[in-house]
Motif scaffolding. Structure first.
Motif, PDB file in Angstrom:
ATOM      1  N   PHE A   1      28.266   9.747  43.951  1.00  0.00           N
ATOM      2  CA  PHE A   1      28.980   8.471  43.996  1.00  0.00           C
ATOM      3  C   PHE A   1      29.750   8.357  45.296  1.00  0.00           C
ATOM      4  CE2 PHE A   1      28.567   9.558  39.535  1.00  0.00           C
ATOM      5  CZ  PHE A   1      28.202   8.369  38.944  1.00  0.00           C
ATOM      6  N   GLU A   2      29.762   7.159  45.841  1.00  0.00           N
ATOM      7  CA  GLU A   2      30.567   6.901  47.036  1.00  0.00           C
ATOM      8  C   GLU A   2      31.261   5.557  46.871  1.00  0.00           C
ATOM      9  OE1 GLU A   2      30.188   6.298  51.859  1.00  0.00           O
ATOM     10  OE2 GLU A   2      28.369   6.289  50.651  1.00  0.00           O
ATOM     11  N   LYS A   3      32.591   5.592  47.040  1.00  0.00           N
ATOM     12  CA  LYS A   3      33.346   4.339  47.020  1.00  0.00           C
ATOM     13  C   LYS A   3      33.108   3.671  48.369  1.00  0.00           C
ATOM     14  CE  LYS A   3      37.367   4.697  45.173  1.00  0.00           C
ATOM     15  NZ  LYS A   3      38.781   5.061  45.077  1.00  0.00           N
TER      16      LYS A   3
ATOM     17  N   ALA B   1      25.923   4.502  43.947  1.00  0.00           N
ATOM     18  CA  ALA B   1      25.532   5.714  43.230  1.00  0.00           C
ATOM     19  C   ALA B   1      24.059   5.981  43.508  1.00  0.00           C
ATOM     20  CB  ALA B   1      25.759   5.545  41.730  1.00  0.00           C
ATOM     21  N   LYS B   2      23.775   7.250  43.796  1.00  0.00           N
ATOM     22  CA  LYS B   2      22.406   7.659  44.091  1.00  0.00           C
ATOM     23  C   LYS B   2      22.090   8.846  43.200  1.00  0.00           C
ATOM     24  CE  LYS B   2      19.744   8.565  48.254  1.00  0.00           C
ATOM     25  NZ  LYS B   2      19.858   8.748  49.691  1.00  0.00           N
TER      26      LYS B   2
ATOM     27  N   MET C   1      22.046   2.627  42.828  1.00  0.00           N
ATOM     28  CA  MET C   1      22.820   1.580  42.172  1.00  0.00           C
ATOM     29  C   MET C   1      24.006   1.170  43.042  1.00  0.00           C
ATOM     30  SD  MET C   1      24.587   1.606  38.399  1.00  0.00           S
ATOM     31  CE  MET C   1      25.888   2.769  38.732  1.00  0.00           C
ATOM     32  N   MET C   2      24.177  -0.124  43.169  1.00  0.00           N
ATOM     33  CA  MET C   2      25.381  -0.683  43.792  1.00  0.00           C
ATOM     34  C   MET C   2      26.111  -1.417  42.678  1.00  0.00           C
ATOM     35  SD  MET C   2      25.923  -0.066  46.999  1.00  0.00           S
ATOM     36  CE  MET C   2      27.233  -1.214  47.320  1.00  0.00           C
TER      37      MET C   2
ATOM     38  N   ASP D   1      23.492  -3.603  40.580  1.00  0.00           N
ATOM     39  CA  ASP D   1      22.107  -3.749  40.992  1.00  0.00           C
ATOM     40  C   ASP D   1      21.498  -2.355  40.892  1.00  0.00           C
ATOM     41  OD1 ASP D   1      19.696  -4.502  42.011  1.00  0.00           O
ATOM     42  OD2 ASP D   1      20.437  -5.049  43.998  1.00  0.00           O
ATOM     43  N   VAL D   2      20.639  -2.161  39.901  1.00  0.00           N
ATOM     44  CA  VAL D   2      20.082  -0.840  39.605  1.00  0.00           C
ATOM     45  C   VAL D   2      18.611  -0.815  39.986  1.00  0.00           C
ATOM     46  CG1 VAL D   2      19.722   0.879  37.797  1.00  0.00           C
ATOM     47  CG2 VAL D   2      21.648  -0.690  37.620  1.00  0.00           C
ATOM     48  N   LYS D   3      18.242   0.191  40.770  1.00  0.00           N
ATOM     49  CA  LYS D   3      16.838   0.389  41.118  1.00  0.00           C
ATOM     50  C   LYS D   3      16.451   1.788  40.661  1.00  0.00           C
ATOM     51  CE  LYS D   3      16.788  -2.598  45.203  1.00  0.00           C
ATOM     52  NZ  LYS D   3      18.161  -3.066  45.195  1.00  0.00           N
TER      53      LYS D   3
END
Length: 151
Positions: free
Chosen positions: A63-65, A78-79, A89-90, A109-111
């Motif tokens: 996770f990165e803010k 999130a990756k 995901m953003m 937005d989930v891929k």
């Protein structure tokens, strides 16, 4: 896959922010978290078992803010990597309201790529919707616990 919605909280904005801005509190809201590690205030990771149908998908998620405006807005990237799946995901949260009520507009937005991603949106959408519902319910419980502790 884009998801969005709003969630109303019976708590002041400062309380809601203190929960969504605290990685260790947010980890409690995520389903299937097996371990959690904070690198710094903008980076953390989790090992999760995502409930997918009959089995679970084990995934390591970083996770990165990305951005934050205290008490108002936060976005997160999130990756995730797992056997048979890559997730990207953003997500973002916008808080509004004064006094004892807070409204949170959220979007994600989930891929998902790989064999799991090839299951298609029709299969994944209800599972993701259910997980989002679980996260929002858990988030509300964390907010109420924080409100009780602060009060």
């Amino acid at each position: 896959m884009k998801l969005e919605g709003t969630k109303e909280f019976d708590a002041p904005r400062e309380v809601v922010w203190s929960v969504i801005n605290d990685p260790s509190k947010m980890a409690k809201t995520m389903p299937g978290v097996e371990s959690f590690e904070i690198a710094d205030d903008k980076h953390w990771s989790a090992k999760v078992k995502v409930p997918l149908g009959l089995g679970g998908l084990k995934m390591s998620i970083q996770f990165e803010k990305v951005e934050e405006r205290p008490l108002e807005f936060a976005s997160l990237h999130a990756k995730g990597n797992g056997v048979g799946a890559l997730m990207n995901m953003m997500t973002s949260f916008t808080l509004s309201g004064d006094g004892p009520q807070t409204s949170m507009a959220w979007e994600a937005d989930v891929k998902i790529a790989g064999p799991v991603g090839s299951m298609g949106q029709r299969v994944l959408q209800p599972i993701i919707n259910q997980q989002v519902g679980n996260v929002l319910s858990s988030l509300d419980a964390e907010v109420q616990a924080e409100k009780a502790a602060a009060g």
